[in-house]
Design a protein around this motif. Structure first.
Motif, PDB file in Angstrom:
ATOM      1  N   ARG A  89       0.827  -1.218   0.000  1.00  0.00           N
ATOM      2  CA  ARG A  89       0.000   0.000   0.000  1.00  0.00           C
ATOM      3  C   ARG A  89       0.851   1.254   0.000  1.00  0.00           C
ATOM      4  O   ARG A  89       0.593   2.188  -0.745  1.00  0.00           O
ATOM      5  N   THR A  93       1.061   5.217  -2.648  1.00  0.00           N
ATOM      6  CA  THR A  93       0.558   6.537  -2.240  1.00  0.00           C
ATOM      7  C   THR A  93       1.240   7.621  -3.079  1.00  0.00           C
ATOM      8  O   THR A  93       2.221   7.353  -3.782  1.00  0.00           O
ATOM      9  N   GLU A  94       0.744   8.858  -2.955  1.00  0.00           N
ATOM     10  CA  GLU A  94       1.361   9.975  -3.684  1.00  0.00           C
ATOM     11  C   GLU A  94       2.806  10.166  -3.217  1.00  0.00           C
ATOM     12  O   GLU A  94       3.698  10.460  -4.005  1.00  0.00           O
ATOM     13  N   ARG A 158      -6.826  10.098 -12.044  1.00  0.00           N
ATOM     14  CA  ARG A 158      -6.266   9.726 -10.742  1.00  0.00           C
ATOM     15  C   ARG A 158      -7.221  10.150  -9.621  1.00  0.00           C
ATOM     16  O   ARG A 158      -7.446   9.412  -8.667  1.00  0.00           O
ATOM     17  N   TYR A 159      -7.799  11.334  -9.780  1.00  0.00           N
ATOM     18  CA  TYR A 159      -8.731  11.874  -8.788  1.00  0.00           C
ATOM     19  C   TYR A 159      -9.923  10.915  -8.638  1.00  0.00           C
ATOM     20  O   TYR A 159     -10.298  10.533  -7.525  1.00  0.00           O
ATOM     21  N   LEU A 162      -8.957   7.723  -6.785  1.00  0.00           N
ATOM     22  CA  LEU A 162      -8.738   7.895  -5.346  1.00  0.00           C
ATOM     23  C   LEU A 162     -10.053   8.162  -4.620  1.00  0.00           C
ATOM     24  O   LEU A 162     -10.282   7.639  -3.529  1.00  0.00           O
ATOM     25  N   ILE A 163     -10.931   8.937  -5.234  1.00  0.00           N
ATOM     26  CA  ILE A 163     -12.239   9.217  -4.634  1.00  0.00           C
ATOM     27  C   ILE A 163     -13.022   7.903  -4.511  1.00  0.00           C
ATOM     28  O   ILE A 163     -13.638   7.613  -3.493  1.00  0.00           O
ATOM     29  N   LYS A 165     -11.831   5.091  -4.049  1.00  0.00           N
ATOM     30  CA  LYS A 165     -11.248   4.304  -2.947  1.00  0.00           C
ATOM     31  C   LYS A 165     -11.565   4.933  -1.586  1.00  0.00           C
ATOM     32  O   LYS A 165     -11.089   4.471  -0.558  1.00  0.00           O
ATOM     33  N   GLY A 166     -12.302   6.045  -1.624  1.00  0.00           N
ATOM     34  CA  GLY A 166     -12.686   6.697  -0.373  1.00  0.00           C
ATOM     35  C   GLY A 166     -11.634   7.648   0.172  1.00  0.00           C
ATOM     36  O   GLY A 166     -11.706   8.064   1.326  1.00  0.00           O
ATOM     37  N   GLU A 167     -10.636   8.016  -0.667  1.00  0.00           N
ATOM     38  CA  GLU A 167      -9.592   8.918  -0.168  1.00  0.00           C
ATOM     39  C   GLU A 167     -10.000  10.371  -0.374  1.00  0.00           C
ATOM     40  O   GLU A 167     -10.728  10.698  -1.296  1.00  0.00           O
ATOM     41  N   ASN A 168      -9.516  11.213   0.539  1.00  0.00           N
ATOM     42  CA  ASN A 168      -9.868  12.621   0.496  1.00  0.00           C
ATOM     43  C   ASN A 168      -8.722  13.394  -0.179  1.00  0.00           C
ATOM     44  O   ASN A 168      -7.689  13.606   0.427  1.00  0.00           O
ATOM     45  N   VAL A 169      -8.904  13.718  -1.462  1.00  0.00           N
ATOM     46  CA  VAL A 169      -7.802  14.354  -2.201  1.00  0.00           C
ATOM     47  C   VAL A 169      -8.281  15.610  -2.922  1.00  0.00           C
ATOM     48  O   VAL A 169      -9.480  15.781  -3.148  1.00  0.00           O
TER      49      VAL A 169
END
Ligand code: DC
Length: 226
Positions: A89, A93-94, A158-159, A162-163, A165-169
């Motif tokens: 994982r 990540t970024e 990419r946005y 990530l969204i 996947k539930g990530e806050n970006v």
């Protein structure tokens, strides 16, 4: 020189290389080299070892003796394990991407990882995904692709990933990261990101990935590689 065929897929981050390479390797029943993962693992291994990405001799040592293994989890997912630590994982990540791009600019690190990449060339064939597969690692590959798309389109893709996947970006931050990574990958002195002279260039800014795959497969068939 090995007569095992190689298809190279190069291009900037987020251009769809990973997806196309996976689909191609699966359809042909060939091996897959995700060369970016080796740079990502090197960056992550430095963090684990307490080595700064700016300390070139120490980073080179880490790359040279990279103790990495790939093992299948019960779910079927392929885990990337560094000295017993699951880094699957963390490397995606970024920050993992930034570390990879930073250590990849060190010429001795690229040299240290060269042979390791070439060892992936095994029968019946190899699909090699990266930045310099067609220019430096497998310059004699019989078929080369260079996949690209505008920076804003790549940031948007990419946005969405990530969204989902539930990530806050932030889209603006992702675009900035992509531009920064493009600049670093394209301007480094050794093996910069450029299309090989004999690469087929595909711009997917306005083309769905399914159409890109069809085009790639057409070329594979034309060359008699399927
Ligand atoms: O493909 P990726 O996003 O996982 O690659 C991460 C970084 O690794 C990329 O920004 C530059 C570097 N890289 C490289 O320099 N050469 C390669 N063949 C593959 C990746």
């Amino acid at each position: 020189m090995s007569d095992v065929p190689v298809i190279t897929v190069d291009g900037p981050s987020g251009a769809g290389k990973g997806t196309i390479s996976h689909m191609l390797a699966e359809a042909l029943g060939w091996h897959l080299l995700d060369s970016g993962a080796l740079y990502r693992i090197t960056g992550q291994a430095c963090l684990i070892e307490g080595v700064s990405w700016e300390d070139h001799p120490a980073v080179t040592e880490v790359a040279r003796y990279l103790d990495v293994s790939f093992c299948a989890a019960p779910s079927g997912e392929i885990l990337v394990v560094y000295k017993g630590v699951d880094v699957s994982r963390a490397i995606r990540t970024e920050e993992g991407g930034r570390g990879a791009s930073t250590v990849a600019a060190i010429p001795a690190v690229r040299e240290a990882l060269l042979q390791r990449q070439r060892e992936f060339r095994r029968s019946p064939g190899l699909v090699a995904d990266g930045r310099d597969m067609g220019t430096a690692v497998f310059p004699e590959a019989p078929l080369k692709f260079y996949l690209t798309a505008s920076a804003s389109e790549r940031a948007e893709r990419r946005y969405k990933q990530l969204i989902a996947k539930g990530e806050n970006v932030s889209l603006a931050r992702l675009l900035e990261d992509i531009k920064e990574r493009d600049a670093r990958d394209s301007s480094r002195e050794v093996s910069p990101l450029v299309p090989a002279e004999d690469a087929i260039i595909i711009d997917s800014t306005a083309t769905p990935i399914s159409d890109v795959y069809e085009l790639v497969m057409l070329k594979v068939k034309e060359r008699g590689l399927n």
